[in-house]
Scaffold this motif. Structure first.
Motif, PDB file in Angstrom:
ATOM      1  N   TYR A 170       0.832  -1.201   0.000  1.00  0.00           N
ATOM      2  CA  TYR A 170       0.000   0.000   0.000  1.00  0.00           C
ATOM      3  C   TYR A 170       0.867   1.251   0.000  1.00  0.00           C
ATOM      4  O   TYR A 170       1.809   1.358   0.783  1.00  0.00           O
ATOM      5  N   ARG A 171       0.528   2.152  -0.877  1.00  0.00           N
ATOM      6  CA  ARG A 171       1.218   3.439  -0.939  1.00  0.00           C
ATOM      7  C   ARG A 171       0.302   4.477  -0.296  1.00  0.00           C
ATOM      8  O   ARG A 171      -0.652   4.944  -0.917  1.00  0.00           O
ATOM      9  N   GLN A 172       0.586   4.817   0.949  1.00  0.00           N
ATOM     10  CA  GLN A 172      -0.249   5.814   1.623  1.00  0.00           C
ATOM     11  C   GLN A 172       0.222   7.205   1.226  1.00  0.00           C
ATOM     12  O   GLN A 172       1.404   7.536   1.386  1.00  0.00           O
ATOM     13  N   VAL A 173      -0.701   7.976   0.762  1.00  0.00           N
ATOM     14  CA  VAL A 173      -0.301   9.267   0.217  1.00  0.00           C
ATOM     15  C   VAL A 173      -1.529  10.162   0.077  1.00  0.00           C
ATOM     16  O   VAL A 173      -2.658   9.683  -0.017  1.00  0.00           O
ATOM     17  N   THR A 174      -1.279  11.457   0.110  1.00  0.00           N
ATOM     18  CA  THR A 174      -2.316  12.420  -0.267  1.00  0.00           C
ATOM     19  C   THR A 174      -1.874  13.078  -1.567  1.00  0.00           C
ATOM     20  O   THR A 174      -0.678  13.110  -1.888  1.00  0.00           O
ATOM     21  N   ALA A 175      -2.847  13.611  -2.275  1.00  0.00           N
ATOM     22  CA  ALA A 175      -2.497  14.288  -3.528  1.00  0.00           C
ATOM     23  C   ALA A 175      -1.520  15.421  -3.251  1.00  0.00           C
ATOM     24  O   ALA A 175      -0.573  15.644  -4.012  1.00  0.00           O
ATOM     25  N   GLY A 176      -1.731  16.121  -2.157  1.00  0.00           N
ATOM     26  CA  GLY A 176      -0.860  17.251  -1.833  1.00  0.00           C
ATOM     27  C   GLY A 176       0.587  16.851  -1.644  1.00  0.00           C
ATOM     28  O   GLY A 176       1.510  17.606  -1.991  1.00  0.00           O
ATOM     29  N   GLU A 177       0.802  15.663  -1.082  1.00  0.00           N
ATOM     30  CA  GLU A 177       2.187  15.208  -0.916  1.00  0.00           C
ATOM     31  C   GLU A 177       2.898  15.104  -2.254  1.00  0.00           C
ATOM     32  O   GLU A 177       4.106  15.321  -2.356  1.00  0.00           O
ATOM     33  N   LEU A 178       2.137  14.768  -3.278  1.00  0.00           N
ATOM     34  CA  LEU A 178       2.763  14.592  -4.593  1.00  0.00           C
ATOM     35  C   LEU A 178       3.186  15.914  -5.217  1.00  0.00           C
ATOM     36  O   LEU A 178       3.886  15.914  -6.231  1.00  0.00           O
ATOM     37  N   SER A 179       2.788  17.019  -4.616  1.00  0.00           N
ATOM     38  CA  SER A 179       3.322  18.292  -5.109  1.00  0.00           C
ATOM     39  C   SER A 179       4.801  18.424  -4.737  1.00  0.00           C
ATOM     40  O   SER A 179       5.471  19.339  -5.196  1.00  0.00           O
ATOM     41  N   GLN A 180       5.303  17.512  -3.944  1.00  0.00           N
ATOM     42  CA  GLN A 180       6.733  17.496  -3.613  1.00  0.00           C
ATOM     43  C   GLN A 180       7.516  16.539  -4.509  1.00  0.00           C
ATOM     44  O   GLN A 180       8.739  16.433  -4.413  1.00  0.00           O
ATOM     45  N   LEU A 181       6.781  15.842  -5.356  1.00  0.00           N
ATOM     46  CA  LEU A 181       7.388  14.760  -6.135  1.00  0.00           C
ATOM     47  C   LEU A 181       8.632  15.176  -6.932  1.00  0.00           C
ATOM     48  O   LEU A 181       9.629  14.441  -6.932  1.00  0.00           O
ATOM     49  N   PRO A 182       8.631  16.318  -7.601  1.00  0.00           N
ATOM     50  CA  PRO A 182       9.828  16.641  -8.391  1.00  0.00           C
ATOM     51  C   PRO A 182      11.102  16.831  -7.565  1.00  0.00           C
ATOM     52  O   PRO A 182      12.195  16.885  -8.139  1.00  0.00           O
TER      53      PRO A 182
END
Lengths: 154, 598
Positions: B118-130
């Motif tokens: 399971y990949r626990q994540v919020t969409a907002g966290e992915l704004s840090q992806l780069p």
């Protein structure tokens, strides 16, 4: 400690001593290169500026070559420069002229006479002052002894 | 690069040149962000393997905070920010990475899955992806490969300071504009698919709401990745043409190693102009100082021009100074334009997807702006700000110290790069070029700051290259490692990671491609006697997950419950159909589970 440098040369700005100078003698305060806050790099004479896993920037306090001399010259001019009152040419002319072909061995920052001549010629020819400064000192630095040799060294 | 490129002990994991990103190793990563924020947790290891397996939440998760504030302004329901546990159907095999072995997160073929993670994540966290990943597919595949050509090992490849930083010119204007536009287009493209799905299932009584939300979540995830670039464009330290390109091959150099060396050196210098608080504060001798280094730190001359307006700006590490995180009129312009751009982008995607988490209710006063336009990416640091950046600033015992990075200072620099034997000085030729090139630049920047302090020609890259590396506006085009444009081809391995991870969002594609044989293959896999108990359970889960999308409750095409048409029949008429009937059982999922694992 700040090193206050009085750029001498009243005669330069007032070739006729019987008349008042048209420009005030340019005075610039050039700060010392500030290294005391930088931590020492272990087992080295270098100081540490920035350190990341991919690389680092260290500082050699004792670096002394044509590039440090070039930098001392241009900093002397840039710190002096006051648009509207002290232009680049004035500040350059006010800088001590180098007495040797090894400016990095001279006791204080200096600018070669050949650079002053080249810059004056560029301004006279209508080249924008800042672009001329960049070209004479950095893009085509032939007037400054030792720089091209360093840049083209194998 | 070599395994020996270990992270220097001096460097914290937050040594990122952007609004800050944070990754923490929480004991219970399934918790909601609000709970995690109140919990102490160690920072992740900087290697990509760890950052792909932890939550991107922490004290300095500024990008996530910006996304959340944007969501609130755009009026998206709070549910959008709930922690999602994305199930990854993968294998039990470990992934060999850099000499070690980790449990793989790479989504496998569905008829080969033996583990679910399971990949626990919020969409907002992915704004840090780069700051952690090269693309969403890279995160989806657990950072287990190195997407960057010229760098070989996955761990170092994802180390920000070793590789990601040197190619992060795309986090600076104007390159960031193209990257945001790419991800915004991906988000809108996927959102359009969500809207199409919504239209097709409109008569299904809400039975497929989970698929609509999954689809919308994926679209928002793509937008969140893109928002990173938009957010960075509004950090004071990013409002200039940092030299470089997002690919090592674009850097001058005889080979990949030489190219990387130049990329590293340019990144080190760029970081100093940007503001190096997060790096320099970690210097052992400086931990007691307040490194308030421009351009990100608040300084009187830390100003930018945006559409003819002069405004004060701050950046990374100082998010709390700008509204709405604080009441501070000094940064109103920076805040207002950024949030208008950001909220416009998020809202456009959310509305295009169909508002499946609930109706959007944007806050009053939100100004709609094309988020890909020059209004959102045309801001530039003033010449005075750039000159301010050419210094290292810190407060020592209450006294402000500024170390000018003037020509004399930089002429003394000794640039070093990491090699297998540790950090070594670059060749004398490169060192000379570096010192000369940087001396020229700082000299001209300071001259221009005196001549026209409020102009922006220095930030606009009009004063040339560093080490032969051009200002980023001169490198156009997107790198091959980026998430591919839509439509995502079934043969694209990177896109396949995403289609598998977001399989519910891509339900229509899976419906179309999963024929009778594929469904039988899922069932056969679940019956494989060679599987261990966990693997068999996973195989049954996967089989049921897909079988139910094709399952009609009945015995044949002429005898089934037409009121419970399965998802695939609705999305892709004519797709494979599975008929199952059991006395007293009307729940399609129960029937699918029984079919898969009798």
């Amino acid at each position: 400690m700040l090193l206050a440098l009085l750029l001498a040369g009243c005669d330069l700005f007032n070739p006729d001593p019987t008349k008042p100078p048209t420009n005030p003698p340019p005075v610039a305060t050039v700060p010392d290169v500030e290294l005391k806050w930088l931590p020492a790099l272990p087992d080295s004479s270098l100081k540490l500026l920035e350190d990341l896993s991919g690389g680092r920037l260290a500082v050699d306090p004792d670096a002394n070559d044509a590039l440090t001399a070039l930098a001392a010259c241009t900093d002397r001019v840039v710190y002096c420069y006051r648009p509207g009152s002290l232009d680049l040419r004035t500040c350059l002319e006010a800088a001590p002229s180098c007495a040797t072909d090894t400016p990095w061995t001279e006791p204080e920052a200096c600018c070669p006479a050949a650079c002053k001549t080249a810059y004056a010629a560029a301004i006279t020819a209508g080249e924008p002052a800042n672009r001329a400064f960049e070209r004479v000192f950095y893009l085509e630095p032939d007037c400054f002894p030792g720089v091209r040799a360093l840049l083209e060294a194998p | 690069m070599r395994r020996a490129l270990v992270l220097a002990a001096l460097v914290s994991s937050s040594a990122a040149y952007a609004w800050e990103s944070a990754c923490s190793a929480y004991a219970n990563p399934a918790q909601e962000t609000s709970m995690l924020k109140g919990t102490d947790a160690p920072a992740c290891q900087p290697s990509g393997l760890d950052t792909a397996r932890q939550r991107w939440v922490g004290r300095f998760d500024e990008h996530r905070q910006l996304f959340e504030a944007t969501r609130v302004l755009a009026g998206l329901p709070a549910d959008v920010s709930s922690t999602t546990a994305l199930p990854v159907f993968t294998t039990s095999e470990g992934a060999a990475v850099d000499g070690g072995v980790v449990a793989t997160l790479i989504p496998s073929a569905f008829d080969a899955a033996t583990r679910v993670r399971y990949r626990q994540v919020t969409a907002g966290e992915l704004s840090q992806l780069p700051d952690y990943s090269y693309a969403l597919w890279d995160w989806a595949s657990g950072h287990e490969t190195c997407p960057l050509a010229g760098a070989s090992e996955a761990t170092d490849c994802h180390d920000f300071a070793a590789h990601m930083g040197p190619v992060n010119s795309n986090h600076f204007v104007p390159q960031s504009q193209a990257f945001y536009a790419h991800y915004h287009a991906l988000a809108l493209g996927r959102a359009a698919e969500c809207a199409s799905m919504k239209a097709k299932v409109a008569g299904s009584g809400g039975r497929f709401a989970a698929f609509l939300r999954a689809c919308e979540w994926e679209a928002l995830a793509l937008e969140a990745v893109g928002q990173h670039y938009l957010q960075d464009a509004w950090s004071m330290g990013h409002m200039w043409q940092r030299w470089g390109a997002p690919s090592l091959s674009a850097f001058p150099g005889a080979d990949a190693e030489a190219q990387r060396d130049r990329a590293v050196l340019v990144a080190l210098v760029s970081g100093l102009f940007h503001g190096a608080r997060s790096v320099l504060q970690a210097l052992p001798a400086w931990t007691g100082y307040d490194v308030n280094d421009a351009m990100c730190a608040p300084w009187a001359d830390g100003r930018f021009m945006a559409s003819g307006t002069l405004a004060q700006g701050v950046g990374d590490n100082y998010l709390q100074l700008i509204p709405p995180f604080s009441v501070n009129a000094l940064y109103d312009t920076q805040s207002q334009i950024f949030f208008s751009c950001a909220a416009s982008g998020v809202l456009e995607v959310y509305r295009a997807a169909g508002e499946n988490h609930g109706a959007a209710t944007p806050q009053a006063g939100l100004v709609s702006i094309d988020p890909t336009s020059a209004r959102c990416f045309g801001q530039r640091a003033t010449n005075a700000a750039m000159a301010r950046g050419a210094a290292v600033d810190l407060r020592v015992a209450g006294a402000q110290v500024s170390i000018p990075l003037d020509a004399r200072f930089v002429a003394k620099l000794v640039p070093q790069v990491a090699k297998s034997q540790g950090k070594v000085s670059v060749s004398e030729r490169v060192r000379t070029e570096f010192r000369h090139s940087l001396s020229r630049f700082v000299t001209m920047a300071r001259i221009r700051a005196k001549e026209e302090p409020l102009s922006t020609d220095v930030a606009d890259g009009r004063w040339g290259d560093l080490l032969g590396v051009k200002p980023n506006g001169q490198y156009t085009g997107l790198p091959a490692y980026l998430d591919p444009p839509l439509p995502w081809a079934a043969t694209d391995a990177n896109a396949l990671h995403l289609r598998r991870l977001f399989h519910r969002a891509h339900a229509a594609e899976w419906c179309a491609s999963m024929d009778d044989a594929a469904l039988r293959s899922l069932k056969l896999h679940a019956a494989d006697a060679a599987l261990d108990a966990e693997a068999r359970g996973v195989a049954c889960t996967v089989c049921a997950e897909f079988a139910v999308r094709h399952l009609r409750v009945g015995t044949s095409v002429s005898d089934y419950d037409a009121t419970q048409e399965p998802l695939c029949a609705v999305l892709v008429p004519g797709s494979a159909a599975l008929y199952q009937a059991q006395p007293g059982v009307t729940d399609p999922f129960a029937l699918a589970s029984r079919w898969c694992c009798p």
